[in-house]
Design a protein around this motif. Structure first.
Motif: not given
Ligand code: DQA
Length: 146
Positions: A1-12, A42-46, A69-70, A133-139
């Motif tokens: 299972m792969k979950i994408l973790v996406i961050n937008g502007p200025n979060l760098n 035991d999941v993959d995140v990108e 999931g995202i 928490f978001a990752l735990e919820f989705l998985v």
């Protein structure tokens, strides 16, 4: 299972920007913690971050097809990024919206989210732990753990 973790502007800039609101950890620090949690689960995140709405949309169009999931913190795009919202809908994936700060306790314009109504839920104000928490919820829900 792969979950994408996406961050937008200025979060760098996390760790350097308004630490009273966003905390002292850098995005790289947070991504390490997310990856540790993913290993436990035991999941993959990108992970992906961009300051450009178009780049996030291009990424979603590429990456969503083999993800389940995202987790997304769209930064200020949260409040007006309709193209990003459309791309999130097109992904057809379950979404959890995360904000480090409590967007409901800040400027009026931050209370509006164009992501909220297409997400399973929103976590705001819990700092970097919100991503965990978001990752735990989705998985948990994808595995139908009740
Ligand atoms: C944020 C809240 C947004 O209003 C702001 O523009 C950000 C960060 C948060 O994580 O609290 O860039 O998404």
């Amino acid at each position: 299972m792969k979950i994408l973790v996406i961050n937008g502007p200025n979060l760098n800039m996390l760790g350097k920007r308004e630490s009273s609101l966003y905390g002292v950890k850098s995005l790289a620090d947070i991504e390490v913690l997310i990856e540790e949690k993913a290993r436990d689960l035991d999941v993959d995140v990108e992970t992906f971050q961009s300051n450009s709405e178009g780049a996030i949309i291009d990424y979603l169009q590429e990456a969503a097809s083999d993800a389940e999931g995202i987790v997304v913190n769209a930064g200020a795009l949260t409040h007006y990024g309709l193209s990003l919202r459309d791309a999130l809908v097109d992904s057809r994936l379950p979404i959890v919206e995360v904000h480090l700060s409590n967007i409901h306790a800040r400027d009026e314009f931050r209370r509006q989210s164009v992501v909220a109504d297409i997400a399973q839920g929103q976590i705001a104000g819990l700092g970097w732990r919100g991503y965990i928490f978001a990752l735990e919820f989705l998985v948990g829900t994808l595995r139908q753990e009740g």
